[in-house]
Design an enzyme around this catalytic site. Structure first.
Site, PDB file in Angstrom:
ATOM      1  N   HIS A  88       0.867  -1.182   0.000  1.00 32.48           N
ATOM      2  CA  HIS A  88       0.000   0.000   0.000  1.00 32.48           C
ATOM      3  C   HIS A  88       0.902   1.230   0.000  1.00 32.48           C
ATOM      4  O   HIS A  88       2.031   1.200   0.490  1.00 32.48           O
ATOM      5  CB  HIS A  88      -0.865  -0.041   1.264  1.00 32.48           C
ATOM      6  CG  HIS A  88      -1.939   0.992   1.338  1.00 32.48           C
ATOM      7  ND1 HIS A  88      -1.689   2.313   1.655  1.00 32.48           N
ATOM      8  CD2 HIS A  88      -3.285   0.906   1.167  1.00 32.48           C
ATOM      9  CE1 HIS A  88      -2.821   2.984   1.679  1.00 32.48           C
ATOM     10  NE2 HIS A  88      -3.816   2.165   1.381  1.00 32.48           N
ATOM     11  N   ASP A 129       3.024  -4.372   7.948  1.00 32.47           N
ATOM     12  CA  ASP A 129       1.792  -3.598   7.813  1.00 32.47           C
ATOM     13  C   ASP A 129       0.634  -4.591   7.917  1.00 32.47           C
ATOM     14  O   ASP A 129       0.343  -5.323   6.983  1.00 32.47           O
ATOM     15  CB  ASP A 129       1.785  -2.883   6.467  1.00 32.47           C
ATOM     16  CG  ASP A 129       0.457  -2.189   6.165  1.00 32.47           C
ATOM     17  OD1 ASP A 129      -0.447  -2.217   7.020  1.00 32.47           O
ATOM     18  OD2 ASP A 129       0.328  -1.636   5.055  1.00 32.47           O
ATOM     19  N   GLN A 161      -4.598  -5.185   6.820  1.00 35.64           N
ATOM     20  CA  GLN A 161      -5.497  -6.228   6.315  1.00 35.64           C
ATOM     21  C   GLN A 161      -5.288  -7.547   7.052  1.00 35.64           C
ATOM     22  O   GLN A 161      -6.239  -8.311   7.237  1.00 35.64           O
ATOM     23  CB  GLN A 161      -5.268  -6.445   4.818  1.00 35.64           C
ATOM     24  CG  GLN A 161      -5.484  -5.225   3.945  1.00 35.64           C
ATOM     25  CD  GLN A 161      -6.931  -4.787   3.881  1.00 35.64           C
ATOM     26  OE1 GLN A 161      -7.856  -5.564   4.097  1.00 35.64           O
ATOM     27  NE2 GLN A 161      -7.148  -3.519   3.574  1.00 35.64           N
ATOM     28  N   LYS A 164     -10.699  -0.894  10.141  1.00 32.97           N
ATOM     29  CA  LYS A 164     -10.815  -2.115   9.340  1.00 32.97           C
ATOM     30  C   LYS A 164     -11.175  -3.316  10.208  1.00 32.97           C
ATOM     31  O   LYS A 164     -11.637  -4.339   9.700  1.00 32.97           O
ATOM     32  CB  LYS A 164      -9.515  -2.377   8.585  1.00 32.97           C
ATOM     33  CG  LYS A 164      -9.153  -1.298   7.572  1.00 32.97           C
ATOM     34  CD  LYS A 164      -7.885  -1.649   6.829  1.00 32.97           C
ATOM     35  CE  LYS A 164      -7.345  -0.481   6.038  1.00 32.97           C
ATOM     36  NZ  LYS A 164      -8.221  -0.089   4.921  1.00 32.97           N
ATOM     37  N   CYS A 217      -4.712   2.511  -3.729  1.00 35.07           N
ATOM     38  CA  CYS A 217      -3.460   2.992  -3.119  1.00 35.07           C
ATOM     39  C   CYS A 217      -2.343   1.974  -3.291  1.00 35.07           C
ATOM     40  O   CYS A 217      -1.545   1.725  -2.381  1.00 35.07           O
ATOM     41  CB  CYS A 217      -3.661   3.320  -1.641  1.00 35.07           C
ATOM     42  SG  CYS A 217      -4.738   4.730  -1.346  1.00 35.07           S
TER      43      CYS A 217
END
Length: 422
Positions: free
Chosen positions: A139, A216, A219, A242, A380
């Site tokens: 991302h 990261d 997700q 999220k 993104c």
């Protein structure tokens, strides 16, 4: 293949219950509304998930009955608000199995968490010629902060490629990690493709070369158990919105010794020990990185969201989401004008596709008129779109509350697209 280790879920404030999607849907008030006169089929949880009643009520209750600024007040409301805020930090600690609550820093989201590490840790411990390894799956939030640091310090960025399936190429990664590599900063799960990166291999190779690891997890934490100690990562970040929680709050996990060696990211109230016009001394982590009035109600909501998610059997949720992914893949690939992007086995419940001769934005607009909410564009992840030589895709991302009927609505909406553009 998902190699993330199992999480020992703490259920002290939530009782495990069988997974029943219709019961789950009843927990989300927004799913009962209509859009353009059609029932809502929400397939954009990868961008921001909807909120269960438990989260909405927790935030409302905070503002109605317990809100005050934290840490400095000597009155009851401030004490209760402080207890709730720090209780949320302790809940996150248990959720990701950090060693200490002091390793949990609240941020505005995963984006700010990565910027914090790049600015604070990177600004001190990285210099000209030092290498940071990224991947084409990232991302923008895990690309741009390192580019900004490169402009300031002269670091070198190396990028792990992918293939037509969207794999994370371990051999290519291993070849890139060298003696000047100081940090490996990679996605846990690709937001655009659903590819799950091989965490065990990533960490093993980084450790062999003496590099730190940042994941990261924006997700990843939504779909897979996360145990930061078992994963042996140095930094892990995610966003509350999220994870069925409020927007405006995220988490940076960092090893305590690393956080203690990092300078402040911002200056202001609550991150100091003593201020004079000659010099300022700073509080230890995590307060050092939480300048100003924090997102108090959002932290309360995040606590409620974690309790909600932890109330389900993670294996049952994974099976449900995988069923949706399999069903959607089967239905989409039955049409010759559909091309899927990201076809790696074991991927998360995110599916990206294009339709011959129809722009993704047109598809998204027509689907919206049918009550189907999807994400369209580059997500993104423009370097990844460049790899596939496309401007963008249509992305359907599934959550706890989605059903096969939502997938059917998507397919019916695509039939309407064909009628209009056929």
């Amino acid at each position: 293949m998902n190699t993330a280790p199992a999480r020992n879920l703490d259920r002290s404030s939530a009782t495990a219950a069988p997974f029943d999607v219709e019961s789950v849907r009843a927990d989300f008030p927004i799913l009962s509304r209509t859009v353009h006169g059609k029932p809502l089929a929400f397939l954009d949880s990868g961008a921001s998930a909807q909120k269960p009643r438990a989260v909405i009520d927790a935030v409302s209750r905070c503002y109605e009955a317990e809100y005050a600024n934290i840490h400095r007040g000597v009155y009851e409301l401030s004490a209760r608000s402080t207890e709730a805020y720090e209780g949320a930090r302790a809940r996150v600690q248990r959720f990701v199995n950090a060693r200490s609550a002091n390793e949990i820093v609240f941020t505005k989201g995963a984006t700010e968490a990565i910027n914090l590490v790049a600015t604070s840790w990177g600004g001190v411990f990285l210099g000209e010629g030092d290498e940071v390894v990224l991947s084409v799956l990232e991302h923008h939030a895990n690309i741009v902060p390192w580019q900004l640091l490169r402009e300031r310090t002269g670091i070198v960025l190396k990028v792990v490629p992918t293939n037509e399936r969207g794999d994370f190429l371990v051999d290519a990664y291993e070849a890139l990690v060298g003696p000047r590599t100081r940090l490996v900063a990679l996605t846990h799960v690709s937001n655009a493709l659903g590819t799950v990166t091989p965490v065990d291999e990533i960490v093993r190779i980084a450790r062999e070369r003496g590099a730190l690891v940042l994941l990261d997890g924006a997700q990843g934490i939504v779909h897979y158990p996360v145990d930061v100690q078992a994963m042996d990562v140095d930094f892990y970040c995610f966003s509350g919105h999220k994870l069925y929680g409020p927007s405006g709050i995220g988490v940076l996990y960092g090893r305590q010794a690393l956080l203690a060696a990092m300078p402040p990211y911002q200056g202001g109230g609550d991150m100091i020990e003593r201020v004079t016009f000659e010099r300022t001394t700073f509080a230890p982590p995590p307060a050092r990185f939480e300048a100003g009035t924090p997102p108090i109600a959002a932290a309360v909501g995040l606590h409620a969201a974690i309790d909600y998610v932890a109330s389900f059997d993670p294996a049952a949720v994974a099976a449900h989401e995988n069923d949706l992914l399999t069903y959607a893949t089967e239905r989409l690939t039955a049409h010759n004008d559909i091309r899927l992007y990201g076809t790696v086995p074991g991927k998360a419940s995110i599916i990206s596709f294009t339709m011959d001769d129809v722009h993704p934005h047109d598809i998204g607009t027509i689907l919206d008129l049918a009550g189907v909410a999807v994400r369209v564009g580059h997500h993104c992840a423009q370097p990844l779109m460049d790899h596939f030589d496309i401007a963008g895709t249509v992305r359907a991302s599934f959550g706890l509350y989605n059903t096969r009927a939502d997938v059917d609505r998507l397919i019916d909406g695509l039939d309407e697209v064909r009628e209009i553009f056929g």
